[in-house]
Design a protein around this motif. Structure first.
Motif, PDB file in Angstrom:
ATOM      1  N   UNK A  95     -46.357 -95.886  53.612  1.00  0.00           N
ATOM      2  CA  UNK A  95     -45.904 -94.913  54.584  1.00  0.00           C
ATOM      3  C   UNK A  95     -45.673 -93.596  53.847  1.00  0.00           C
ATOM      4  N   UNK A  96     -46.242 -92.525  54.408  1.00  0.00           N
ATOM      5  CA  UNK A  96     -46.008 -91.207  53.781  1.00  0.00           C
ATOM      6  C   UNK A  96     -44.613 -90.717  54.137  1.00  0.00           C
ATOM      7  N   UNK A  97     -43.912 -90.169  53.180  1.00  0.00           N
ATOM      8  CA  UNK A  97     -42.572 -89.646  53.478  1.00  0.00           C
ATOM      9  C   UNK A  97     -42.468 -88.195  53.026  1.00  0.00           C
ATOM     10  N   UNK A  98     -41.526 -87.478  53.623  1.00  0.00           N
ATOM     11  CA  UNK A  98     -41.208 -86.145  53.106  1.00  0.00           C
ATOM     12  C   UNK A  98     -39.699 -85.973  53.172  1.00  0.00           C
ATOM     13  N   UNK A 113     -40.726 -89.894  58.059  1.00  0.00           N
ATOM     14  CA  UNK A 113     -41.957 -90.646  57.783  1.00  0.00           C
ATOM     15  C   UNK A 113     -43.065 -90.118  58.678  1.00  0.00           C
ATOM     16  N   UNK A 114     -44.274 -90.249  58.158  1.00  0.00           N
ATOM     17  CA  UNK A 114     -45.449 -89.905  58.919  1.00  0.00           C
ATOM     18  C   UNK A 114     -45.451 -90.771  60.184  1.00  0.00           C
ATOM     19  N   UNK A 119     -50.274 -91.759  63.728  1.00  0.00           N
ATOM     20  CA  UNK A 119     -50.838 -91.560  62.399  1.00  0.00           C
ATOM     21  C   UNK A 119     -50.688 -90.130  61.900  1.00  0.00           C
ATOM     22  N   UNK A 120     -49.787 -89.372  62.516  1.00  0.00           N
ATOM     23  CA  UNK A 120     -49.530 -88.014  62.023  1.00  0.00           C
ATOM     24  C   UNK A 120     -50.279 -86.933  62.784  1.00  0.00           C
ATOM     25  N   UNK A 121     -51.075 -87.355  63.786  1.00  0.00           N
ATOM     26  CA  UNK A 121     -51.856 -86.351  64.536  1.00  0.00           C
ATOM     27  C   UNK A 121     -50.996 -85.569  65.518  1.00  0.00           C
ATOM     28  N   UNK A 122     -49.883 -86.180  65.919  1.00  0.00           N
ATOM     29  CA  UNK A 122     -49.039 -85.545  66.931  1.00  0.00           C
ATOM     30  C   UNK A 122     -49.084 -86.339  68.219  1.00  0.00           C
ATOM     31  N   UNK A 127     -42.863 -85.804  68.915  1.00  0.00           N
ATOM     32  CA  UNK A 127     -42.811 -84.472  69.518  1.00  0.00           C
ATOM     33  C   UNK A 127     -43.900 -83.583  68.938  1.00  0.00           C
ATOM     34  N   UNK A 128     -45.078 -84.131  68.813  1.00  0.00           N
ATOM     35  CA  UNK A 128     -46.282 -83.420  68.358  1.00  0.00           C
ATOM     36  C   UNK A 128     -46.227 -82.939  66.914  1.00  0.00           C
TER      37      UNK A 128
END
Ligand code: PHE
Length: 352
Positions: free
Chosen positions: A254-257, A274-275, A280-283, A288-289
């Motif tokens: 899982x991608x995190x920031x 998390x992504x 999958x991170x597209x929004x 909330x996009x």
């Protein structure tokens, strides 16, 4: 290019499904079987969904037509399932009524058509998984009371009573001056009292906020607190443990920031995002996009907090995090309303 989909083909698939359903439902002799059939055909991963996947490839008019057919099929099936359930139950009671006497010592027919097996609530399930993962990393699992003192919930967490951060968490106070804990962070203090560093603890539990309930807010929800205290603990340790945990719980990387976040009991404090696993991170509506979902507030334990716990800050440092369980379950299953967790509707629980 996807397969070309023919409207007629979809219609006949739906009709076939309808016929199969009728036969299967009539054949069922137990309520559990009926549930299985319902899920197999109408469930989120069921056959109907599989058929409707092709819908997008049709022109709009056809789409509406097939959608309508699918809805009718769904409603008819629900009705059929219900009436079959009733038939089965009626027959069961008729058998009892017909027999001249009732043997109260006889074992229940299993599975009984009127009793369903209980399930663990999805929050309980995820809590057990989380405990297993952290135990595997050497963490001890602690408990704490739901009715807390001001000291454990606020003061010892570097939040004295004139501190503006007290307003971040609207609190239910009891008449005798205690409170319903607003976060599991109270368990950090208890953890420090019980242990000498180095130590690693988590503390799962129910928490309460005086909030208006809506799709994303509850007055009662669940968290797992985590705390690690040792020599030379840094943000790198925090990120490593968090990523390991997230990989285990979501069964994938899982991608995190990290973003800065303010909590009086950590310094520096972060929001770990998390992504979004739904898109999958597209929004999508869930993130909330933005492609990111706020999941884990965390940070390095504020020295004042360590001192309240009797820890020598010239030798030890630590990190802490607070994981929202409701959010985690919602992410995992794509649930878009937090009120499902507490409304007592058994149809919700029976899906997990
Ligand atoms: N207790 C905080 C909350 O409920 C979350 C948190 C825990 C933040 C640990 C930082 C460290 O909002």
């Amino acid at each position: 290019m996807g397969k070309i989909v023919d409207k007629q083909e979809l219609i006949s698939q739906l009709q076939n499904m309808g016929k199969n359903l009728e036969v299967e439902i009539q054949k069922a002799e137990q309520e559990e079987e009926l549930e299985k059939i319902r899920i197999q055909f109408l469930g989120k991963k069921g056959e109907l969904t599989a058929i409707l996947k092709h819908l997008g490839k049709l022109p709009p008019d056809d789409r509406a037509e097939i959608g309508g057919l699918a809805n009718t099929l769904k409603e008819e099936t629900e009705a059929r399932v219900d009436s079959r359930k009733k038939e089965i139950a009626d027959r069961f009671f008729a058998t009892i009524a017909d027999s001249e006497w009732l043997d109260v010592t006889a074992p229940l027919r299993t599975p009984s058509p009127i009793l369903r097996k209980g399930r663990l609530h999805p929050i309980t399930q995820i809590q057990q998984e989380i405990e297993a993962i952290f135990r595997g990393m050497g963490f001890q699992v602690l408990d704490g009371p739901e009715v807390e003192t001001e000291y454990y919930n606020f003061t010892a967490l570097n939040t004295p009573d004139d501190h503006p951060a007290r307003d971040m968490q609207d609190t239910f106070w009891t008449e005798d001056g205690n409170l319903l804990r607003t976060h599991t962070s109270a368990i950090q203090i208890r953890g420090m009292e019980k242990n000498k560093p180095p130590f690693k603890v988590i503390g799962p539990g129910r928490v309460f906020r005086y909030e208006t309930v809506d799709a994303s807010h509850e007055n009662t929800f669940y968290q797992v607190e985590g705390m690690m205290v040792d020599k030379d603990i840094s943000v790198a340790n925090l990120i490593y443990i968090m990523k390991t945990f997230l990989r285990e719980i979501f069964a994938r990387d899982v991608k995190v920031r990290l973003r800065p976040g303010y909590f009086p009991f950590v310094e520096p404090g972060f929001e770990l995002d998390i992504n979004c696993l739904i898109c999958g991170g597209k929004g999508c509506p869930v993130c909330k996009q933005s492609g990111w979902v706020e999941l884990l507030p965390c940070g390095l334990v504020h020295p004042n907090v360590l001192r309240y716990g009797g820890i020598d800050t010239s030798i030890y440092s630590g990190f802490a995090f607070g994981l929202g369980l409701n959010r985690l379950v919602m992410m995992r299953y794509g649930i878009n309303d937090i009120r499902w967790f507490q409304n007592g509707d058994l149809r919700f629980i029976h899906q997990f």
